[in-house]
Design an enzyme around this catalytic site. Structure first.
Site, PDB file in Angstrom:
ATOM      1  N   PHE A  50       0.936  -0.983   0.194  1.00  0.00           N
ATOM      2  CA  PHE A  50       0.138  -0.153   0.197  1.00  0.00           C
ATOM      3  C   PHE A  50       0.407   0.837  -0.245  1.00  0.00           C
ATOM      4  O   PHE A  50       0.058   1.966  -0.246  1.00  0.00           O
ATOM      5  CB  PHE A  50      -1.446   0.100   1.279  1.00  0.00           C
ATOM      6  CG  PHE A  50      -0.077  -0.076   2.251  1.00  0.00           C
ATOM      7  CD1 PHE A  50      -0.366   1.410   3.187  1.00  0.00           C
ATOM      8  CD2 PHE A  50       0.706  -0.164   2.895  1.00  0.00           C
ATOM      9  CE1 PHE A  50       0.951   1.749   4.525  1.00  0.00           C
ATOM     10  CE2 PHE A  50       0.741  -0.830   4.320  1.00  0.00           C
ATOM     11  CZ  PHE A  50       1.002   0.503   4.947  1.00  0.00           C
ATOM     12  N   LYS A  51       1.998   0.680   0.355  1.00  0.00           N
ATOM     13  CA  LYS A  51       2.598   2.488   0.592  1.00  0.00           C
ATOM     14  C   LYS A  51       2.805   2.893  -0.710  1.00  0.00           C
ATOM     15  O   LYS A  51       3.280   4.496  -0.282  1.00  0.00           O
ATOM     16  CB  LYS A  51       4.624   1.650   1.367  1.00  0.00           C
ATOM     17  CG  LYS A  51       4.194   0.904   2.257  1.00  0.00           C
ATOM     18  CD  LYS A  51       3.848   2.698   3.577  1.00  0.00           C
ATOM     19  CE  LYS A  51       4.474   1.965   4.980  1.00  0.00           C
ATOM     20  NZ  LYS A  51       4.521   2.446   5.811  1.00  0.00           N
ATOM     21  N   PRO A  52       3.238   3.173  -1.819  1.00  0.00           N
ATOM     22  CA  PRO A  52       2.686   3.905  -3.305  1.00  0.00           C
ATOM     23  C   PRO A  52       1.682   4.900  -2.684  1.00  0.00           C
ATOM     24  O   PRO A  52       1.571   6.273  -3.402  1.00  0.00           O
ATOM     25  CB  PRO A  52       3.284   3.418  -4.257  1.00  0.00           C
ATOM     26  CG  PRO A  52       3.214   2.039  -3.456  1.00  0.00           C
ATOM     27  CD  PRO A  52       3.515   1.696  -2.616  1.00  0.00           C
ATOM     28  N   ARG A  53       0.493   4.828  -2.456  1.00  0.00           N
ATOM     29  CA  ARG A  53      -0.397   5.401  -2.659  1.00  0.00           C
ATOM     30  C   ARG A  53      -0.062   7.219  -1.348  1.00  0.00           C
ATOM     31  O   ARG A  53      -0.196   8.175  -1.573  1.00  0.00           O
ATOM     32  CB  ARG A  53      -1.853   4.989  -0.818  1.00  0.00           C
ATOM     33  CG  ARG A  53      -2.332   3.778  -2.042  1.00  0.00           C
ATOM     34  CD  ARG A  53      -3.093   2.723  -1.184  1.00  0.00           C
ATOM     35  NE  ARG A  53      -3.464   1.976  -1.358  1.00  0.00           N
ATOM     36  CZ  ARG A  53      -5.063   1.765  -2.422  1.00  0.00           C
ATOM     37  NH1 ARG A  53      -5.839   3.270  -3.096  1.00  0.00           N
ATOM     38  NH2 ARG A  53      -5.307   1.267  -2.768  1.00  0.00           N
TER      39      ARG A  53
END
Length: 319
Positions: A50-53
């Protein structure tokens, strides 16, 4: 500190690049309960978590002065990958300090995205070095979880869940530093005040539980867990109060349960997940979720799937 409108704006900001991730049924656990168990599969996002969000929302709201100095971050790996990927698109230099125990898979992946990676000590040592580098090099620190732009980006997961699962009654989310669960909770509570939100931590890295106990961020002397992506030694000055306000309960799970849950997802559900992503399943398997849960579907956030084959081999039962 953060509103659902700001999370909606983050969603609009990143939607042209980051597509919604699927929600899949978990049949084995559903059959043992009266409620459906569903998995929000963030392992299928860019860079495998989820981190690219949050990383992309941060980059797209940054001022030129912030970007021109180069970026710095501390990460066990997934924030490193997400930030390096987002920064690569705009040609910004990134320096990441990771603990020496960090996954080689994540280290190499971050380097392949063009970031400088420095391995240094444990998570507390890594933070000390990064603070020195910020002073010496003038880097702009992009905190992995204690930054409202990061939290807003992660909160887009919550918007997607409520759109995809309108009958959701309970959201179960892994907790490291708290950026994901607080973003999800702000979004979900605004749209569905009745929904139950539960955070899950490893027993050996229960930094949010420590913060709740001490009524503020409290640094753990050490972190011991196979769920390295959840190995934050201290939660944030934003994530603590947001979590305290919007999250209904925190539970911890054992290392044995995390291992069992990871194996379950690999073999039964056919999802290649890292241990930190499996703690929601671990909470179900250990019976740690508070009873009774509200009516409606139980949605578990499966946060990432960045794991090398050597790490996979260590998780498999010995003959």
């Amino acid at each position: 500190m953060l509103t659902v409108d700001e999370i909606r704006q983050a969603h609009e900001r990143i939607a042209d690049t980051l597509s919604p991730t699927p929600v899949l049924p978990e049949g084995f656990l559903s059959s043992a309960r009266a409620q459906r168990v569903l998995l929000k599969c963030e392992l299928f996002q860019h860079t495998g978590s989820f981190k690219p969000r949050g990383g992309l929302n941060w980059i797209r709201t940054a001022e030129d002065a912030e970007l021109s100095r180069g970026l710095g971050a501390v990460s066990a790996g997934n924030h490193a990958l997400g930030l390096a990927w987002a920064a690569q698109a705009v040609g910004v230099d990134v320096t990441i300090v990771m603990p020496e125990s960090a996954s080689d898979f994540k280290v190499q992946g971050t380097r392949q995205l063009g970031a400088e990676v420095i391995l240094h000590g444990d998570i507390n040592d890594a933070w000390e070095l990064m603070h020195r580098l910020v002073e010496e090099r003038g880097l702009t620190l992009v905190h992995p979880y204690d930054d409202l732009r990061i939290i807003a980006g992660q909160g887009t997961v919550g918007l997607e869940i409520l759109e995809q699962v309108p009958e959701a009654g309970t959201l179960v989310c892994p907790v490291g530093g708290g950026g994901l669960i607080t973003g999800i909770a702000v979004a979900a509570r605004a749209l569905r005040p009745d929904i139950r939100i539960i955070g899950v931590e490893p027993e050996g890295a229960a930094s949010m539980r420590a913060a709740w106990t001490h009524q503020g961020p409290y640094r753990l002397n050490s972190v011991e867990t196979c769920a390295k992506s959840l190995g934050a030694a201290i939660v944030g000055t934003y994530t603590y109060p947001l979590c305290r306000q919007y999250v209904d309960a925190l539970v911890t799970v054992s290392e044995a349960a995390i291992l069992q849950a990871t194996q379950h997802l690999l073999t039964r559900t056919k999802l290649f997940v890292e241990p930190g992503a499996a703690v929601g399943i671990a909470a179900l398997l250990e019976g740690r979720l508070p009873d009774p849960l509200p009516d409606g579907d139980i949605v578990l956030v499966i946060t990432g799937g960045n794991m090398g084959l050597d790490e996979l081999a260590a998780l498999l039962p010995s003959k």
